[in-house]
Design a protein around this motif. Structure first.
Motif, PDB file in Angstrom:
ATOM      1  N   PHE A   1     -17.624   2.977  -2.964  1.00  0.00           N
ATOM      2  CA  PHE A   1     -16.765   3.194  -4.121  1.00  0.00           C
ATOM      3  C   PHE A   1     -15.716   4.267  -3.866  1.00  0.00           C
ATOM      4  O   PHE A   1     -15.044   4.711  -4.799  1.00  0.00           O
ATOM      5  CB  PHE A   1     -17.591   3.539  -5.354  1.00  0.00           C
ATOM      6  CG  PHE A   1     -18.009   2.330  -6.158  1.00  0.00           C
ATOM      7  CD1 PHE A   1     -17.078   1.621  -6.894  1.00  0.00           C
ATOM      8  CD2 PHE A   1     -19.320   1.893  -6.146  1.00  0.00           C
ATOM      9  CE1 PHE A   1     -17.442   0.503  -7.616  1.00  0.00           C
ATOM     10  CE2 PHE A   1     -19.707   0.778  -6.864  1.00  0.00           C
ATOM     11  CZ  PHE A   1     -18.769   0.076  -7.603  1.00  0.00           C
ATOM     12  N   GLU A   2     -15.567   4.666  -2.600  1.00  0.00           N
ATOM     13  CA  GLU A   2     -14.445   5.546  -2.243  1.00  0.00           C
ATOM     14  C   GLU A   2     -13.129   4.947  -2.720  1.00  0.00           C
ATOM     15  O   GLU A   2     -12.210   5.669  -3.123  1.00  0.00           O
ATOM     16  CB  GLU A   2     -14.407   5.753  -0.731  1.00  0.00           C
ATOM     17  CG  GLU A   2     -13.272   6.642  -0.262  1.00  0.00           C
ATOM     18  CD  GLU A   2     -13.102   6.659   1.249  1.00  0.00           C
ATOM     19  OE1 GLU A   2     -12.155   7.318   1.718  1.00  0.00           O
ATOM     20  OE2 GLU A   2     -13.908   6.014   1.963  1.00  0.00           O
ATOM     21  N   ILE A   3     -13.031   3.611  -2.681  1.00  0.00           N
ATOM     22  CA  ILE A   3     -11.799   2.944  -3.101  1.00  0.00           C
ATOM     23  C   ILE A   3     -11.447   3.275  -4.547  1.00  0.00           C
ATOM     24  O   ILE A   3     -10.269   3.351  -4.919  1.00  0.00           O
ATOM     25  CB  ILE A   3     -11.937   1.413  -2.916  1.00  0.00           C
ATOM     26  CG1 ILE A   3     -10.616   0.719  -3.231  1.00  0.00           C
ATOM     27  CG2 ILE A   3     -13.044   0.851  -3.763  1.00  0.00           C
ATOM     28  CD1 ILE A   3     -10.653  -0.773  -2.997  1.00  0.00           C
ATOM     29  N   VAL A   4     -12.473   3.487  -5.387  1.00  0.00           N
ATOM     30  CA  VAL A   4     -12.241   3.844  -6.784  1.00  0.00           C
ATOM     31  C   VAL A   4     -12.045   5.344  -6.928  1.00  0.00           C
ATOM     32  O   VAL A   4     -11.124   5.813  -7.600  1.00  0.00           O
ATOM     33  CB  VAL A   4     -13.415   3.365  -7.660  1.00  0.00           C
ATOM     34  CG1 VAL A   4     -13.221   3.820  -9.106  1.00  0.00           C
ATOM     35  CG2 VAL A   4     -13.549   1.851  -7.585  1.00  0.00           C
TER      36      VAL A   4
ATOM     37  N   HIS B   1      -3.594   8.922 -13.214  1.00  0.00           N
ATOM     38  CA  HIS B   1      -4.472   8.649 -14.351  1.00  0.00           C
ATOM     39  C   HIS B   1      -4.414   7.173 -14.767  1.00  0.00           C
ATOM     40  O   HIS B   1      -4.477   6.842 -15.940  1.00  0.00           O
ATOM     41  CB  HIS B   1      -4.115   9.550 -15.545  1.00  0.00           C
ATOM     42  CG  HIS B   1      -4.176  11.003 -15.207  1.00  0.00           C
ATOM     43  ND1 HIS B   1      -5.364  11.670 -14.975  1.00  0.00           N
ATOM     44  CD2 HIS B   1      -3.190  11.931 -15.018  1.00  0.00           C
ATOM     45  CE1 HIS B   1      -5.119  12.929 -14.691  1.00  0.00           C
ATOM     46  NE2 HIS B   1      -3.818  13.117 -14.709  1.00  0.00           N
ATOM     47  N   ARG B   2      -4.299   6.293 -13.752  1.00  0.00           N
ATOM     48  CA  ARG B   2      -4.330   4.853 -14.008  1.00  0.00           C
ATOM     49  C   ARG B   2      -5.449   4.206 -13.195  1.00  0.00           C
ATOM     50  O   ARG B   2      -5.333   3.078 -12.721  1.00  0.00           O
ATOM     51  CB  ARG B   2      -2.987   4.207 -13.647  1.00  0.00           C
ATOM     52  CG  ARG B   2      -1.822   4.665 -14.503  1.00  0.00           C
ATOM     53  CD  ARG B   2      -0.570   3.863 -14.205  1.00  0.00           C
ATOM     54  NE  ARG B   2      -0.651   2.495 -14.667  1.00  0.00           N
ATOM     55  CZ  ARG B   2      -0.733   1.441 -13.875  1.00  0.00           C
ATOM     56  NH1 ARG B   2      -0.783   1.594 -12.558  1.00  0.00           N
ATOM     57  NH2 ARG B   2      -0.774   0.224 -14.370  1.00  0.00           N
TER      58      ARG B   2
ATOM     59  N   ILE C   1      -7.618  -0.372 -10.421  1.00  0.00           N
ATOM     60  CA  ILE C   1      -8.747  -1.057  -9.803  1.00  0.00           C
ATOM     61  C   ILE C   1      -8.953  -2.435 -10.431  1.00  0.00           C
ATOM     62  O   ILE C   1      -9.343  -3.394  -9.743  1.00  0.00           O
ATOM     63  CB  ILE C   1     -10.032  -0.204  -9.884  1.00  0.00           C
ATOM     64  CG1 ILE C   1     -11.021  -0.660  -8.795  1.00  0.00           C
ATOM     65  CG2 ILE C   1     -10.675  -0.264 -11.238  1.00  0.00           C
ATOM     66  CD1 ILE C   1     -10.565  -0.468  -7.391  1.00  0.00           C
ATOM     67  N   THR C   2      -8.680  -2.571 -11.729  1.00  0.00           N
ATOM     68  CA  THR C   2      -8.780  -3.888 -12.366  1.00  0.00           C
ATOM     69  C   THR C   2      -7.752  -4.843 -11.785  1.00  0.00           C
ATOM     70  O   THR C   2      -8.058  -6.007 -11.484  1.00  0.00           O
ATOM     71  CB  THR C   2      -8.584  -3.761 -13.892  1.00  0.00           C
ATOM     72  OG1 THR C   2      -9.588  -2.887 -14.423  1.00  0.00           O
ATOM     73  CG2 THR C   2      -8.691  -5.121 -14.564  1.00  0.00           C
TER      74      THR C   2
ATOM     75  N   LEU D   1      -8.759  -8.285  -9.866  1.00  0.00           N
ATOM     76  CA  LEU D   1      -8.426  -9.570 -10.476  1.00  0.00           C
ATOM     77  C   LEU D   1      -7.228 -10.248  -9.823  1.00  0.00           C
ATOM     78  O   LEU D   1      -7.043 -11.449  -9.987  1.00  0.00           O
ATOM     79  CB  LEU D   1      -8.158  -9.377 -11.978  1.00  0.00           C
ATOM     80  CG  LEU D   1      -9.337  -8.843 -12.796  1.00  0.00           C
ATOM     81  CD1 LEU D   1      -8.957  -8.735 -14.262  1.00  0.00           C
ATOM     82  CD2 LEU D   1     -10.573  -9.719 -12.619  1.00  0.00           C
ATOM     83  N   HIS D   2      -6.407  -9.494  -9.099  1.00  0.00           N
ATOM     84  CA  HIS D   2      -5.248 -10.059  -8.425  1.00  0.00           C
ATOM     85  C   HIS D   2      -5.301  -9.660  -6.943  1.00  0.00           C
ATOM     86  O   HIS D   2      -4.570  -8.772  -6.510  1.00  0.00           O
ATOM     87  CB  HIS D   2      -3.943  -9.567  -9.056  1.00  0.00           C
ATOM     88  CG  HIS D   2      -3.844  -9.842 -10.523  1.00  0.00           C
ATOM     89  ND1 HIS D   2      -4.195  -8.912 -11.471  1.00  0.00           N
ATOM     90  CD2 HIS D   2      -3.449 -10.952 -11.202  1.00  0.00           C
ATOM     91  CE1 HIS D   2      -4.013  -9.440 -12.674  1.00  0.00           C
ATOM     92  NE2 HIS D   2      -3.561 -10.666 -12.549  1.00  0.00           N
ATOM     93  N   PRO D   3      -6.202 -10.288  -6.175  1.00  0.00           N
ATOM     94  CA  PRO D   3      -6.449  -9.847  -4.800  1.00  0.00           C
ATOM     95  C   PRO D   3      -5.208  -9.714  -3.934  1.00  0.00           C
ATOM     96  O   PRO D   3      -5.126  -8.827  -3.101  1.00  0.00           O
ATOM     97  CB  PRO D   3      -7.384 -10.932  -4.261  1.00  0.00           C
ATOM     98  CG  PRO D   3      -8.083 -11.458  -5.463  1.00  0.00           C
ATOM     99  CD  PRO D   3      -7.069 -11.407  -6.558  1.00  0.00           C
ATOM    100  N   ILE D   4      -4.231 -10.592  -4.125  1.00  0.00           N
ATOM    101  CA  ILE D   4      -2.984 -10.505  -3.366  1.00  0.00           C
ATOM    102  C   ILE D   4      -1.823 -10.173  -4.289  1.00  0.00           C
ATOM    103  O   ILE D   4      -0.947  -9.381  -3.956  1.00  0.00           O
ATOM    104  CB  ILE D   4      -2.692 -11.819  -2.619  1.00  0.00           C
ATOM    105  CG1 ILE D   4      -3.856 -12.147  -1.670  1.00  0.00           C
ATOM    106  CG2 ILE D   4      -1.392 -11.717  -1.841  1.00  0.00           C
ATOM    107  CD1 ILE D   4      -4.132 -11.087  -0.627  1.00  0.00           C
ATOM    108  N   GLY D   5      -1.837 -10.728  -5.498  1.00  0.00           N
ATOM    109  CA  GLY D   5      -0.721 -10.551  -6.422  1.00  0.00           C
ATOM    110  C   GLY D   5      -0.467  -9.110  -6.794  1.00  0.00           C
ATOM    111  O   GLY D   5       0.669  -8.740  -7.093  1.00  0.00           O
ATOM    112  N   HIS D   6      -1.508  -8.260  -6.762  1.00  0.00           N
ATOM    113  CA  HIS D   6      -1.297  -6.858  -7.153  1.00  0.00           C
ATOM    114  C   HIS D   6      -0.339  -6.161  -6.198  1.00  0.00           C
ATOM    115  O   HIS D   6       0.275  -5.157  -6.545  1.00  0.00           O
ATOM    116  CB  HIS D   6      -2.624  -6.107  -7.194  1.00  0.00           C
ATOM    117  CG  HIS D   6      -3.122  -5.686  -5.855  1.00  0.00           C
ATOM    118  ND1 HIS D   6      -3.721  -6.565  -4.978  1.00  0.00           N
ATOM    119  CD2 HIS D   6      -3.093  -4.485  -5.227  1.00  0.00           C
ATOM    120  CE1 HIS D   6      -4.051  -5.918  -3.872  1.00  0.00           C
ATOM    121  NE2 HIS D   6      -3.676  -4.660  -3.994  1.00  0.00           N
ATOM    122  N   LEU D   7      -0.196  -6.692  -4.971  1.00  0.00           N
ATOM    123  CA  LEU D   7       0.729  -6.102  -4.006  1.00  0.00           C
ATOM    124  C   LEU D   7       2.160  -6.587  -4.213  1.00  0.00           C
ATOM    125  O   LEU D   7       3.086  -6.054  -3.620  1.00  0.00           O
ATOM    126  CB  LEU D   7       0.290  -6.448  -2.578  1.00  0.00           C
ATOM    127  CG  LEU D   7      -1.017  -5.821  -2.099  1.00  0.00           C
ATOM    128  CD1 LEU D   7      -1.412  -6.393  -0.743  1.00  0.00           C
ATOM    129  CD2 LEU D   7      -0.880  -4.317  -2.018  1.00  0.00           C
TER     130      LEU D   7
END
Length: 406
Positions: A29-32, A308-309, A314-315, A319-325
């Protein structure tokens, strides 16, 4: 007749496995945590461990990454693996919670032992759920250290499951043996047997652990090699270019030409010493690319633990494995110019130094390489005008914390 399904193990073994599992999930959970307000506290404890591992050639690989984290992969295999990370984590967590509720609620109200639902397919569905969630997390934050902790955790689950099965056979005899014969251990139909393995003690534990660690390390290095050979790399007049978004790959040569034609950025490029053991690596990213702080310290805005987001980021990542980029900071991101916003890209330039000759662009991502950020420049896409130019300090937005390379 009801068949008694395995419950979580009892005694000291249960606490050992629980402790190791807790350590794994904290590391994974380092990613979070790294994008949360608690990052400074977390890394005050964890970063010395990473730096200690990074100090020695024999352990440095544990801090490296083996799958793409920042670059949009353009191969079906890497895309499928990335999507599988989100799916496995979600399904694994759900499976664990449902099965735990089935067992413990049944004990609370006196329903008897669980022998239906997931327990009719596998003997240890809670462990299956934890392993699935762990594998998903390892894909989402693909540091070798996370992968190796997953192997340790899985080995302990195997040993604890065998111990539970021996206990259940002693308590329920032929009934549980029949259950063993018709249900898989962690996966349906796989691991069915008439009798649990005999107690093997330390030797058995070491063999299982060594086997899983070897499989994990081999798989990790194989995926890392595959990832690096599939990175969208190009070399332009001595500068290696990595484009984060697929649509930028054709633009990269023009952006580098713009840097060479600008006196300030050309001087900055020429100031980087070129030797057989060093190369110049340039990342092409959108101006407001959310992960640029992992490449270099490009400004306070990209130190995500200060935004502070955490939950929103992380959501979006899950939920958007590629689209978030791509969607929030993609093609239309730009810099202010002439009273408006002009589509542009940020070119982040690093010096890569190694203890051995770097023969190709793929060598820029060696585990033993040192990465020294030098400067970044924003370039307008339509006019190829160079806007903001800034010299970069050492490290990344997270200081000395080892961060992903790709």
């Amino acid at each position: 007749m009801n068949v008694p399904a395995n419950e979580p193990g009892k005694g000291g073994g249960r606490w050992v496995v629980g402790g190791i599992s807790l350590v794994y999930f904290v590391v994974a959970f380092e990613i979070v945590i790294m994008i949360s307000p608690f990052a400074a506290f977390f890394y005050s404890v964890f970063n010395p461990v990473l730096l200690g591992l990074n100090q020695w050639p024999a352990t440095r690989w544990l801090t490296a990454f083996f799958l793409p984290h920042m670059v949009v992969p353009d191969t079906p295999v890497l895309l499928a693996i990335r999507i599988a990370g989100s799916v496995l984590f979600g399904l694994g967590a759900l499976l664990f919670l449902v099965c735990a509720a089935q067992v413990y609620l049944g004990k609370l109200v006196g329903w008897g032992v669980a022998s239906h639902g997931a327990y009719s397919l596998v003997r240890h569905p809670q462990y299956t759920g934890l392993i699935m969630a762990g594998l998903g997390l390892t894909i989402l934050w693909p540091r070798f250290l996370t992968l190796m902790f997953l192997a340790v955790m899985t080995a302990l689950y195997v040993l604890l499951a065998w111990d539970e099965e021996r206990r259940m056979v002693r308590e329920h005899g032929p009934i549980y043996k029949a259950y063993l014969a018709r249900t898989g251990m962690f996966i349906p139909f796989i691991g069915r047997r008439r009798q649990p393995p005999a107690r093997g003690g330390v030797v058995q534990a070491m063999l299982v652990l060594i086997l899983l660690l070897g499989i994990a390390a081999g798989l990790g290095f194989g995926l890392r090699s595959y990832t690096i050979t599939r990175l969208p790399l190009a070399t332009n007049d001595g500068v290696d270019v990595l484009s984060v978004l697929p649509e930028d790959r054709a633009l990269a040569p023009r952006l580098l030409d713009a840097l060479r034609q600008n006196p300030a950025t050309n001087a900055a490029l020429q100031s980087i010493q070129r030797t057989p053991n060093s190369r110049i690596l340039a990342y092409v990213v959108p101006v407001n690319y959310v992960m640029q702080g992992m490449i270099a310290d490009t400004g306070e805005r990209w130190k995500l633990f200060r935004t502070h987001r955490t939950l929103a980021n992380i959501t979006d990542y899950m939920l958007h494995p590629i689209g978030h980029l791509e969607h929030e900071h993609g093609s239309h991101a730009g810099m202010a110019m002439g009273g408006g916003t002009m589509p542009s890209r940020r070119v982040i330039v690093l010096e890569v130094v190694s203890g051995h000759p770097l023969l190709s662009a793929h060598d820029d991502f060696g585990i033993d390489d040192r990465r020294n950020p030098r400067f970044f420049a924003d370039v307008a896409l339509h006019t190829l005008t160079v806007g903001q130019v800034r010299t970069l300090p050492p490290g990344t937005g997270w200081g000395s914390v080892p961060t992903p390379m790709f």
